[in-house]
Design an enzyme around this catalytic site. Structure first.
Site, short mmCIF file in Angstrom:
data_model
loop_
_atom_site.label_atom_id
_atom_site.label_comp_id
_atom_site.label_asym_id
_atom_site.label_seq_id
_atom_site.Cartn_x
_atom_site.Cartn_y
_atom_site.Cartn_z
N GLY A 12 0.78 -1.23 0.00
CA GLY A 12 0.00 0.00 0.00
C GLY A 12 0.81 1.28 0.00
O GLY A 12 0.35 2.31 0.51
N ASN A 14 1.52 3.15 -2.56
CA ASN A 14 0.82 4.14 -3.39
C ASN A 14 -0.40 4.69 -2.66
O ASN A 14 -0.73 5.87 -2.78
CB ASN A 14 0.42 3.54 -4.73
CG ASN A 14 1.53 3.60 -5.76
OD1 ASN A 14 2.10 4.65 -6.00
ND2 ASN A 14 1.87 2.46 -6.34
N ASN A 108 -5.29 3.49 -13.20
CA ASN A 108 -4.27 2.54 -12.77
C ASN A 108 -2.89 3.19 -12.85
O ASN A 108 -2.64 4.01 -13.73
CB ASN A 108 -4.31 1.30 -13.68
CG ASN A 108 -3.25 0.28 -13.31
OD1 ASN A 108 -3.16 -0.16 -12.17
ND2 ASN A 108 -2.42 -0.11 -14.28
N HIS A 110 0.97 2.23 -13.54
CA HIS A 110 1.81 1.16 -14.09
C HIS A 110 3.28 1.59 -14.01
O HIS A 110 3.61 2.72 -14.39
CB HIS A 110 1.44 0.87 -15.54
CG HIS A 110 2.23 -0.25 -16.14
ND1 HIS A 110 1.99 -1.57 -15.80
CD2 HIS A 110 3.27 -0.26 -17.01
CE1 HIS A 110 2.86 -2.34 -16.45
NE2 HIS A 110 3.64 -1.57 -17.19
N ASP A 151 -3.54 -2.49 -19.71
CA ASP A 151 -2.67 -1.31 -19.84
C ASP A 151 -2.88 -0.60 -21.17
O ASP A 151 -1.94 -0.01 -21.72
CB ASP A 151 -1.19 -1.70 -19.68
CG ASP A 151 -0.90 -2.36 -18.35
OD1 ASP A 151 -1.56 -2.00 -17.36
OD2 ASP A 151 -0.02 -3.24 -18.29
N ALA A 180 8.48 8.71 -9.42
CA ALA A 180 7.40 8.78 -10.42
C ALA A 180 6.04 8.39 -9.87
O ALA A 180 5.12 9.21 -9.83
CB ALA A 180 7.76 7.90 -11.63
N GLU A 181 5.89 7.16 -9.42
CA GLU A 181 4.57 6.68 -9.00
C GLU A 181 3.94 7.56 -7.93
O GLU A 181 2.77 7.95 -8.02
CB GLU A 181 4.65 5.24 -8.51
CG GLU A 181 5.02 4.22 -9.58
CD GLU A 181 5.05 2.81 -9.02
OE1 GLU A 181 4.11 2.43 -8.29
OE2 GLU A 181 6.01 2.08 -9.33
#
Length: 208
Positions: A12, A14, A108, A110, A151, A180-181
């Site tokens: 978790g 993110n 989403n 990725h 995707d 990034a994420e």
């Protein structure tokens, strides 16, 4: 106020990035109303509970018929009252009935720059293993809407991350998450929550 249902499968991180961004005012006009996992052992559920967010766990093993699982997941999401479904490290293949019920309302994250290293079989550490095996100099992350493919939905945001000499998949994975994420997923949610994102002819337009 945009209501979010966040789907997770593991630690978790993110989800935590989303919650931290809300606390810091980087995401406005949005709240997480439910965290859903396909694993009872997912630490993400503990993160949600600590934040006072309702949780649920649903697995395919609970349902002998795949269609029963699909319908149960759809009902769980609808009952949550969510306006947007956020796949934040979710390894569940989202059923078509859910995609149809939430058109351009599922996003989403990725861990690669789509269309590179994406599609069936590309998830988690496998993405970074393949990136290193291919010898790319730059990788990154992508936030996209979810459609009926894997995707393949319209891209909302991307952020590049440099691959460094001596990287292992684990080291690269961590750098992609941090640089990034954890940046673009909260940013995408903020944009959507404030009416800055629309989809036209299969492409995302971000408004000023």
């Amino acid at each position: 106020m945009l209501k979010l249902a966040v789907m997770v499968s593991g630690g978790g991180t993110n989800l935590q990035a989303i919650l931290d961004a809300m606390d810091a005012g980087k995401i406005t006009n949005a709240e997480v109303v439910r965290v859903i996992s396909n694993s009872t052992k997912a630490y993400a559920l503990e993160r949600a509970k600590k934040a006072g967010i309702a949780t649920a766990c649903i697995t395919r093993k609970q349902y002998p018929d795949p269609e029963q699982f699909d319908q149960a997941l759809l009902e769980l999401l609808q009952e949550s009252g969510a306006d947007l479904v956020v796949l934040a490290g979710c390894l569940v293949v989202i059923p078509q009935c859910v995609v149809d019920a939430f058109p351009n309302r599922i996003i989403n994250i990725h861990p690669a720059l789509i269309p590179s290293f994406c599609g069936t079989g590309y998830y988690g550490l496998k993405v970074h293993e393949q990136a290193l095996a291919r010898g790319v100099r730059v990788t990154g992350a992508t936030v996209h809407f979810v459609d009926g493919g894997t995707d393949t939905g319209p891209i909302i945001l991307q952020k590049a991350v440099e691959v460094q000499q001596g990287d292992t998949p684990e080291v690269l994975q961590r750098r992609v998450m941090e640089q990034a994420e954890w940046v673009i997923l909260p940013r995408a949610i903020h944009l959507i929550a404030n009416g800055k994102v629309r989809v036209e002819d299969g492409r995302v337009i971000i408004m000023p």
